[in-house]
Write a protein that holds these residues in place. Structure first.
Motif, PDB file in Angstrom:
ATOM      1  N   ASN A  25       8.041  -8.689  19.486  1.00  0.00           N
ATOM      2  CA  ASN A  25       8.125  -7.020  18.268  1.00  0.00           C
ATOM      3  C   ASN A  25       8.429  -7.556  17.144  1.00  0.00           C
ATOM      4  N   ILE A  26       8.967  -8.176  16.215  1.00  0.00           N
ATOM      5  CA  ILE A  26       9.845  -8.681  15.344  1.00  0.00           C
ATOM      6  C   ILE A  26       8.277  -8.392  14.469  1.00  0.00           C
TER       7      ILE A  26
ATOM      8  N   GLU B  90       6.986  -5.791  14.021  1.00  0.00           N
ATOM      9  CA  GLU B  90       7.305  -4.717  12.793  1.00  0.00           C
ATOM     10  C   GLU B  90       7.309  -4.709  11.704  1.00  0.00           C
TER      11      GLU B  90
ATOM     12  N   ILE C  48      14.561  -4.996  18.928  1.00  0.00           N
ATOM     13  CA  ILE C  48      13.792  -3.475  19.211  1.00  0.00           C
ATOM     14  C   ILE C  48      15.001  -2.855  17.718  1.00  0.00           C
ATOM     15  N   PRO C  49      14.167  -2.621  16.954  1.00  0.00           N
ATOM     16  CA  PRO C  49      15.016  -1.700  15.636  1.00  0.00           C
ATOM     17  C   PRO C  49      15.480   0.373  16.256  1.00  0.00           C
TER      18      PRO C  49
ATOM     19  N   ALA D  40      14.164  -5.563  12.648  1.00  0.00           N
ATOM     20  CA  ALA D  40      13.158  -5.786  14.039  1.00  0.00           C
ATOM     21  C   ALA D  40      14.128  -6.988  13.870  1.00  0.00           C
TER      22      ALA D  40
END
Length: 290
Positions: A252-253, A256, A126-127, A191
Motif C-alpha cells: 500500500n505504501i 502510494e 491506507i490514506p 500512506a
C-alpha cells in the motif's frame, strides 16, 4: 482498572477479528454500549470468545473485578445486520486491510450512519482521504489506528484526512483517551502514517538482509534489540503482527509513494503464498509450537 468516561456513547465496530474484537473490548470496558458487527455468526462467536478470554485474564491478574468484566461483556451486542449501526455516535471499521474492501464498507456506512456520526477506520497504512472520498461526508471520516493486542497496547494513531473536520478529530481523540489510550495525531495524510511507515521500512530492510544471507533472523533481531534498545526485533515483530499484514502495508505504501525502501522482498511474498504468516500460522521467520 476500568476507565469509565464521563459521557457514554454508542459505539459500533465493523469486523469481529483480532482488532475489531479488541476495540469492542476496550470500548465496553470503558462503559460504552457497543454493537459488534460481522458477516457471519461464526466470526462473531470467535470474536466474543476472544473478548471473554481476555476479560478472564484481566480478572485473574486483578486488573478487573469479576463484576466489572461481566458488566463490560453485557454492554456488547453482536449482529450480522449492518443497519444496526444506525444509532451509533462513533463507528469504527476494522476489516481486511485492502482499499476496495474498506471502500465498500464506507459506502454502506455513509448510507446507514446517523447524521453527525464519526466514521473511523482502523487502517494502518491506507490514506484516510482515499477511504473518505467514497462517502458524502468526508469531513466525518478519521483514521483511528489501534495497535495489537488492543487491550494492552497504549497507543492510538489518529489520522486527519484532507477534509476531516476539527470536530470529528476532537470526538475521536476524546473517545480514544476515554478508553485509556495515548494519542498521536498525523496531520498530513501520508500512506503508512507514522508508525506503519517506520516499522515497514525496518521490516523490509531486515527481510532483505535475511533473504540475501547477510545474517540469520536471530542475529538481525538481536542487533536491533541490543543496538537500538528495541524490545523486539523487526522479524519477530513481523511474525507477531502477521507477515501478510506487513506485506499488504508495504504494498500500500509503495503504491502510494513509489519509494523503493517500501518495496517488499520476494521472500515475504513467498512466505505469504506458502501460509507462513508468523505466530498465527505457527511458522514465519521463526517456528512456533502450538
Amino acid at each position: 482498572m476500568s476507565n469509565v468516561p464521563t459521557q457514554r456513547q454508542q459505539i459500533a465496530v465493523i469486523g469481529a477479528g483480532l482488532m475489531g474484537a479488541g476495540i469492542a473490548q476496550v470500548s465496553a470496558q470503558a462503559g460504552h454500549p457497543v454493537v459488534l458487527r460481522d458477516v457471519t455468526e461464526q466470526a462473531l462467536g470467535r470474536g466474543l470468545s476472544a473478548i471473554e478470554a481476555s476479560y478472564e485474564k484481566f480478572v485473574a491478574k486483578g486488573k478487573l473485578t469479576a463484576d466489572e468484566a461481566t458488566a463490560a461483556l453485557g454492554r456488547i451486542t453482536t449482529t450480522t445486520d449492518l443497519g444496526a449501526i444506525g444509532e451509533a455516535d462513533i463507528v469504527i471499521e476494522a476489516v481486511f486491510e485492502q482499499l476496495e474492501v474498506k471502500e465498500a464498507v464506507f459506502r454502506e456506512l455513509d448510507k446507514l450512519a446517523k447524521d453527525g456520526a464519526v466514521l473511523g477506520s482502523n487502517t494502518s497504512a491506507i490514506p484516510i482521504t482515499r477511504i473518505a472520498a467514497v462517502t458524502e461526508r468526508p469531513e466525518s471520516v478519521v483514521g483511528v489506528h489501534f495497535f495489537s493486542p488492543v487491550p494492552l497496547m497504549r497507543l492510538v494513531e489518529l489520522v486527519r484526512g484532507y477534509k476531516t473536520s476539527d470536530a470529528a478529530l476532537a470526538t475521536a481523540r476524546a473517545f480514544a483517551e476515554g478508553v485509556g489510550k495515548e494519542v498521536v495525531v498525523v496531520n498530513r495524510d501520508v500512506a503508512g502514517f507514522i508508525t506503519t511507515r517506520l516499522i515497514t521500512a525496518l521490516v523490509v530492510e531486515a527481510a532483505k538482509l535475511y533473504e540475501s544471507g547477510v545474517a540469520t533472523a536471530e542475529d538481525i533481531d538481536t542487533a536491533c534489540r541490543l543496538g537500538f534498545g528495541h524490545p523486539m526485533g523487526p522479524l519477530q515483530t513481523a511474525d507477531l503482527t502477521g507477515v501478510d499484514i506487513l506485506l499488504h502495508a508495504a504494498r500500500n505504501i509503495y503504491e502510494e509513494t513509489q519509494d523503493e525502501k517500501f518495496a517488499a522482498p520476494e521472500i515475504m511474498s513467498r512466505m505469504v503464498t506458502a501460509g507462513d504468516l508468523g505466530r498465527k500460522s505457527g511458522q514465519g521467520f521463526y517456528g512456533y509450537q502450538s
